[in-house]
Design a protein around this motif. Structure first.
Motif, PDB file in Angstrom:
ATOM      1  N   UNK A 137      -6.465  33.519 -16.405  1.00  0.00           N
ATOM      2  CA  UNK A 137      -6.363  34.762 -15.634  1.00  0.00           C
ATOM      3  C   UNK A 137      -4.958  34.991 -15.103  1.00  0.00           C
ATOM      4  N   UNK A 138      -4.309  33.911 -14.698  1.00  0.00           N
ATOM      5  CA  UNK A 138      -2.944  34.052 -14.187  1.00  0.00           C
ATOM      6  C   UNK A 138      -2.017  34.618 -15.251  1.00  0.00           C
ATOM      7  N   UNK A 139      -2.178  34.117 -16.469  1.00  0.00           N
ATOM      8  CA  UNK A 139      -1.347  34.623 -17.572  1.00  0.00           C
ATOM      9  C   UNK A 139      -1.688  36.079 -17.878  1.00  0.00           C
ATOM     10  N   UNK A 140      -2.979  36.411 -17.815  1.00  0.00           N
ATOM     11  CA  UNK A 140      -3.373  37.791 -18.084  1.00  0.00           C
ATOM     12  C   UNK A 140      -2.737  38.735 -17.069  1.00  0.00           C
ATOM     13  N   UNK A 141      -2.676  38.259 -15.836  1.00  0.00           N
ATOM     14  CA  UNK A 141      -2.044  39.054 -14.798  1.00  0.00           C
ATOM     15  C   UNK A 141      -0.578  39.313 -15.136  1.00  0.00           C
ATOM     16  N   UNK A 195      -4.174  46.519  -7.591  1.00  0.00           N
ATOM     17  CA  UNK A 195      -5.487  46.477  -6.945  1.00  0.00           C
ATOM     18  C   UNK A 195      -6.015  45.048  -6.949  1.00  0.00           C
ATOM     19  N   UNK A 196      -5.960  44.405  -5.839  1.00  0.00           N
ATOM     20  CA  UNK A 196      -6.385  43.003  -5.665  1.00  0.00           C
ATOM     21  C   UNK A 196      -5.816  42.085  -6.736  1.00  0.00           C
ATOM     22  N   UNK A 197      -4.490  42.062  -6.861  1.00  0.00           N
ATOM     23  CA  UNK A 197      -3.897  41.255  -7.934  1.00  0.00           C
ATOM     24  C   UNK A 197      -4.018  39.762  -7.673  1.00  0.00           C
ATOM     25  N   UNK A 198      -4.245  39.363  -6.434  1.00  0.00           N
ATOM     26  CA  UNK A 198      -4.221  37.929  -6.139  1.00  0.00           C
ATOM     27  C   UNK A 198      -5.604  37.313  -6.095  1.00  0.00           C
ATOM     28  N   UNK A 199      -6.644  38.148  -6.257  1.00  0.00           N
ATOM     29  CA  UNK A 199      -8.012  37.642  -6.076  1.00  0.00           C
ATOM     30  C   UNK A 199      -8.307  36.440  -6.955  1.00  0.00           C
ATOM     31  N   UNK A 229       0.524  30.541  -8.219  1.00  0.00           N
ATOM     32  CA  UNK A 229       0.687  31.794  -8.952  1.00  0.00           C
ATOM     33  C   UNK A 229       0.943  32.956  -7.999  1.00  0.00           C
ATOM     34  N   UNK A 230       0.299  32.900  -6.830  1.00  0.00           N
ATOM     35  CA  UNK A 230       0.517  33.955  -5.838  1.00  0.00           C
ATOM     36  C   UNK A 230       1.976  33.941  -5.392  1.00  0.00           C
ATOM     37  N   UNK A 231       2.510  32.754  -5.125  1.00  0.00           N
ATOM     38  CA  UNK A 231       3.912  32.660  -4.709  1.00  0.00           C
ATOM     39  C   UNK A 231       4.829  33.249  -5.782  1.00  0.00           C
ATOM     40  N   UNK A 232       4.567  32.900  -7.032  1.00  0.00           N
ATOM     41  CA  UNK A 232       5.387  33.420  -8.125  1.00  0.00           C
ATOM     42  C   UNK A 232       5.305  34.937  -8.185  1.00  0.00           C
ATOM     43  N   UNK A 233       4.076  35.445  -8.031  1.00  0.00           N
ATOM     44  CA  UNK A 233       3.872  36.893  -8.088  1.00  0.00           C
ATOM     45  C   UNK A 233       4.661  37.588  -6.983  1.00  0.00           C
ATOM     46  N   UNK A 234       4.622  37.016  -5.788  1.00  0.00           N
ATOM     47  CA  UNK A 234       5.303  37.663  -4.669  1.00  0.00           C
ATOM     48  C   UNK A 234       6.809  37.729  -4.894  1.00  0.00           C
ATOM     49  N   UNK A 235       7.360  36.672  -5.494  1.00  0.00           N
ATOM     50  CA  UNK A 235       8.786  36.693  -5.821  1.00  0.00           C
ATOM     51  C   UNK A 235       9.100  37.896  -6.701  1.00  0.00           C
ATOM     52  N   UNK A 236       8.251  38.084  -7.710  1.00  0.00           N
ATOM     53  CA  UNK A 236       8.473  39.176  -8.656  1.00  0.00           C
ATOM     54  C   UNK A 236       8.325  40.526  -7.961  1.00  0.00           C
ATOM     55  N   UNK A 237       7.284  40.643  -7.139  1.00  0.00           N
ATOM     56  CA  UNK A 237       7.047  41.921  -6.469  1.00  0.00           C
ATOM     57  C   UNK A 237       8.204  42.265  -5.532  1.00  0.00           C
ATOM     58  N   UNK A 238       8.725  41.262  -4.825  1.00  0.00           N
ATOM     59  CA  UNK A 238       9.861  41.532  -3.941  1.00  0.00           C
ATOM     60  C   UNK A 238      11.075  41.986  -4.745  1.00  0.00           C
ATOM     61  N   UNK A 291      -5.325  43.969  -1.007  1.00  0.00           N
ATOM     62  CA  UNK A 291      -5.815  42.601  -0.947  1.00  0.00           C
ATOM     63  C   UNK A 291      -6.738  42.461   0.254  1.00  0.00           C
ATOM     64  N   UNK A 292      -7.658  41.506   0.149  1.00  0.00           N
ATOM     65  CA  UNK A 292      -8.505  41.206   1.308  1.00  0.00           C
ATOM     66  C   UNK A 292      -7.941  40.035   2.092  1.00  0.00           C
ATOM     67  N   UNK A 293      -6.857  39.448   1.589  1.00  0.00           N
ATOM     68  CA  UNK A 293      -6.311  38.274   2.259  1.00  0.00           C
ATOM     69  C   UNK A 293      -5.210  38.706   3.214  1.00  0.00           C
ATOM     70  N   UNK A 294      -5.526  38.643   4.499  1.00  0.00           N
ATOM     71  CA  UNK A 294      -4.621  39.207   5.495  1.00  0.00           C
ATOM     72  C   UNK A 294      -3.285  38.484   5.540  1.00  0.00           C
TER      73      UNK A 294
END
Ligand code: ATP
Ligand code: MG
Lengths: 525, 308
Positions: A161-165, A183-187, A193-202, A215-218
């Motif tokens: 799933x991480x790769x699919x993302x 839409x809930x990319x980290x679920x 993988x979340x840390x890596x994603x955030x780097x990219x998003x920033x 996200x539902x994760x506050x």
């Protein structure tokens, strides 16, 4: 990439958006805006209307009222083709990738490639022949720029799933998305993988793109975003700057009342062994070893938490117990009976409930109604069917309505098709069903994935209640916080083996983190 | 005994008889890959074979016959798309409806316009210069002494493989058949793709009919296809939705057909029931084998709805 190109995106405004579904007002005069360089979070309970608002923006749904302005010009999209052309991209809650196609082919899908030059021949060529080589080259460049590693020639079904993302993000970048909806990319991602994603998003925001993050994760929302907008029941509650936000403030905005994040729990009253596994081995979907010699016990009256990074055998563990995957060696015993490779129906009838990880696939039948899905496992019992033959519709309806109230499931009616419910509400229904049969043993796989905080609180309370009633609970979760919160005993799984066992009172988070990463294997033996 | 059965002319007939299966099944393959199951292929073939025949019978050229057959086929394919894509009707039922319509329509037209079976001189055999006289293993006779439509049908196999695997259109078809929501989200119109494949499938079924009436047989009679269209539908499964697989299936069935004819000719006495039973049995076996194919259009027969 982005640095060289001047981006067009300045800002987006959605004003007074209204969307009515049969029986549900999904968006009720919602205002929303995003600026260039901003990561804007959209928060709200399950069914608050987040996905709907975003699908309207992306051109998948048509709004009944209101206007959408992109860079001050109306965005009158009748389909995603129009919005994609204006630089809007969306990564959906449920991935939009075709399983049998390769990564490159998925990216080529729907792509309007620019012809190499203006001649008739090359225009014709670019429309009639797939130039996968060219797409592939550009894709590799992009994945290097953003450090998004994925094999361009793998078919999607072989990817995690991480790769699919990553493929989804690459595709959005490839299509030149300047306003990206996530839409809930980290679920379904692991913490790493979340840390890596955030780097990219920033990085994408720094390039001047606009990002919408659901996200539902506050803690993720607080950690990543610049501004937060909260929806409740289709209405906008308000927006605040992330620097002023705390978990408590956000939770209260979402739910409309204070939410508790820490529970008082009594020490477990451990009873006899209910579930045990001896040296169990199994094979994963990809043919690699899934479990390699797993042994454990779960007693009545305790919650055993399985912590680990996703893909280390959690899925296989749950499925072997539930009878959905073959154990190639070893034995499984439940309630003093050997259930190794027994039929799932027999395992259920012994009083074992299974809350599957992939609820959309393994948990429901999409075209059935809410009530039908609710009674799926018990539809032949005396309670719902007279003599196991004739449906007792009133009883079914009452029971289902009861569950809808208890779990605060948002649905217009018990006869609504389940596929039109929001993602989180579907999960709640599966949970309600699995806990309704008064099981002796509960196997809960990611029970709160994609579920809003109000519902998480309720589900946690239910699990603790079941524990106090003497049930044996195996909680498999990739959310370490959840495991730490609920489990009396924590087993750490790594590459199909338990590499550590920690008692609730002796927890050192760093130690568990190390074991999850596989670096503390020697401590076991 | 065996050398009386496995003669070069049996193999030549195998190639020839594969033509209608190939046209119909390749066309149906496009529809199925995009998620549309058209069970009405046989009905389209019947109307197509009549239209093509009647055009030629009336003095039209063979090319006009082919065009007429493909045109009515395309119209029926379009109707199928309208019923199952736009109206979202149950595909199994609408396909059978289309078959019954075609059966009745061809019967009606036959009764009112022809009355009794008639013949025309159809597509002549074309001897490919140089190749058709190869004596070795009868290769010349088997492969290079056929009418034009036979060559066209076999040429369509690699062409179809190219279209499916190497063109944007083929990519759209494959995506729409497996995950229409994904195609839709990427801006591909699911309905448009399905309309196009259904129309192509119809036109090719019409052509399959013409290949019987104005090429293979050169005659028209009631229920000319005798169920070949249904076998074509099964061949798509048999071939696991791949053009070359479909071709292998078509050859296998036409080989059984050719043997059947030959056995009758030499007067060898085995019950014809056996040869009639062979095709369904082979199909069922093939279905067991291909059910796990990765190419399988998992959304087959399911209408697509985006929400509102
Ligand atoms: N296609 C549809 N048809 C009918 N009702 C729908 C449809 N899509 C969504 N709804 C309803 O609209 C409401 C909002 O749903 P939406 O999916 O936008 O919620 P969400 O905020 O994304 O929730 P979650 O966090 O669970 O994903 C829900 O009550 C849902 O049942
Ligand atoms: Mg949602």
């Amino acid at each position: 990439m982005g640095q060289g190109m001047a981006l067009q995106f300045k800002h987006l405004h959605m004003n007074g958006i209204v969307k009515q579904f049969p029986g549900v007002l999904a968006c009720d005069h919602v205002d929303f805006d995003v600026q260039a360089g901003e990561i804007h979070a959209l928060l709200g309970e399950n069914g608050a209307g987040k996905s709907t608002l975003m699908k309207i923006l992306y051109g998948l749904y048509r709004h009944d009222e209101g206007e959408i302005l992109l860079n001050d010009e109306p965005l009158n999209a009748s389909s995603p083709t129009d919005t994609i052309a204006r630089g809007v991209g969306m990564i959906h809650q449920h991935f939009m990738l075709v399983p049998s196609l390769t990564v490159v082919e998925n990216i080529a899908l729907g792509l309007r490639e620019e012809p190499a030059d203006a001649s008739f021949i090359s225009r014709l060529r670019s429309r009639s022949v797939l130039d996968l080589g060219r797409i592939r080259k550009k894709l590799v460049e992009l994945s290097e720029t953003y450090n998004l590693r994925v094999n361009p020639d793998s078919p999607i079904w072989q990817l995690s799933v991480g790769e699919q993302q990553r493929v989804e993000i690459l595709r959005a970048l490839y299509k030149g998305s300047e306003l990206l909806i996530l839409d809930e990319p980290t679920a379904v991602l692991t913490p790493q993988e979340v840390d890596d994603l955030f780097l990219i998003l920033r990085q994408m925001a720094d390039d001047g793109r606009g990002l919408i993050f659901i996200s539902h994760k506050l803690h993720e929302v607080i950690n990543l975003t610049h501004r937060i907008t909260v929806l409740r029941d289709g209405c906008r509650v308000g927006s605040i700057a992330t620097q002023d936000a705390t978990k408590e403030i956000l939770a209260e905005m979402m739910v409309g009342r204070p939410v508790v994040f820490q529970y008082d729990q009594d020490a477990a009253k451990r009873g006899p062994v209910r579930l045990s596994m001896q040296n169990v081995e199994s094979v994963s979907d990809r043919g690699t070893p899934g479990l390699s010699g797993v042994s454990m016990e779960v007693h009545a009256g305790e919650i055993v938490g399985v912590a680990g990074v996703s893909g280390n055998g959690q899925k296989e563990l749950a499925e072997v117990i539930a009878g959905l995957r073959v154990a190639t060696a070893g034995s499984v015993t439940a309630l003093d009976k050997d259930i190794t490779n027994a039929e799932p129906a027999k395992i259920k009838s012994l009083g074992i409930s299974y809350i599957p990880e992939e609820r959309m696939v393994d948990g429901i039948i999409k075209d059935f109604s809410v009530a039908e899905n609710y009674i799926l496992r018990d539809c032949t019992t005396q309670h719902y069917a007279a003599n196991g033959l004739f449906m007792r519709f009133n009883k079914i309806k009452d029971a289902c309505e009861e569950a809808i109230r208890a779990y605060a499931i948002k649905t217009p009616h018990t006869s609504t098709k389940i596929k039109s419910l929001s993602g989180g509400n579907i999960q709640k229904l599966v949970l309600a069903r699995e806990l309704s049969s008064d099981p002796q043993i509960i196997i809960a796989s990611q029970p709160t994935r994609g579920v809003d905080i109000g519902a998480i609180e309720y589900i946690h309370h239910r699990l603790l209640e079941e524990r106090d009633n003497g049930k044996a609970i195996l909680l498999i979760s990739e959310d370490l916080d959840e495991v730490l919160l609920l489990a009396d005993r924590i087993l750490v799984i790594y590459e199909g083996q338990f590499v550590g066992e920690v008692d609730r009172d002796d927890v050192v988070i760093e130690e568990i983190g190390k074991m999850m990463a596989g670096s503390a294997q020697h401590e076991m033996a | 005994m065996l050398d009386e059965i496995f003669t070069a002319s049996v193999f030549a007939a195998t190639i020839r008889l594969a033509t209608p299966y190939l046209f119909a099944a390749l066309g149906e393959m496009y529809a199925q890959r995009s998620g549309l199951l058209n069970l009405g292929v046989d009905g389209i073939m019947l109307v197509g074979s009549f239209a093509g025949f009647y055009q030629v019978y009336q003095g039209g050229s063979l090319l006009e016959g082919v065009i007429a057959a493909m045109f009515v086929g395309a119209l029926m394919g379009l109707a199928m798309a309208f019923i199952s894509v736009t109206l979202k009707a149950e595909q199994g039922i609408s396909g059978i409806g289309l078959y019954l319509f075609g059966l009745g329509m061809s019967e009606l037209l036959f009764q009112s316009l022809l009355g009794t079976p008639r013949t025309v001189s159809g597509f002549p055999d074309i001897y490919i210069p140089g190749l058709s006289d190869i004596q070795f293993l009868g290769i010349g006779q088997i492969f290079f002494q056929h009418n034009l439509l036979v060559y066209v049908a076999f040429a369509l196999v690699p062409i179809s493989a190219f279209i499916l695997n190497k063109t944007p259109f083929g990519l759209n078809i494959r995506a729409v058949g497996q995950m229409p929501a994904a195609a839709d989200a990427m801006g591909v119109s699911v309905s448009r793709v399905r309309y196009i494949t259904s129309t192509i499938g119809g036109a090719m079924a019409g052509l399959a009919g013409a290949s019987l009436s104005i090429a293979l047989i050169g005659a028209y009679q009631q229920n000319l296809t005798s169920g070949m269209g249904f076998i074509a539908v099964a061949l798509v499964y048999f071939g696991a939705w791949r053009p070359y697989g479909v071709m292998a299936g078509a050859l296998l069935f036409s080989f059984v057909n050719a043997l059947q004819l030959q056995i009758n000719v030499i007067g060898f006495d085995i019950p014809t029931e056996f040869t009639v039973m062979a095709p369904p049995i082979i199909t069922i076996l093939a279905l067991v084998i291909t059910s796990k194919s990765k190419e399988k259009p998992t959304e087959l027969t399911k209408p697509f709805e985006r929400g509102t």
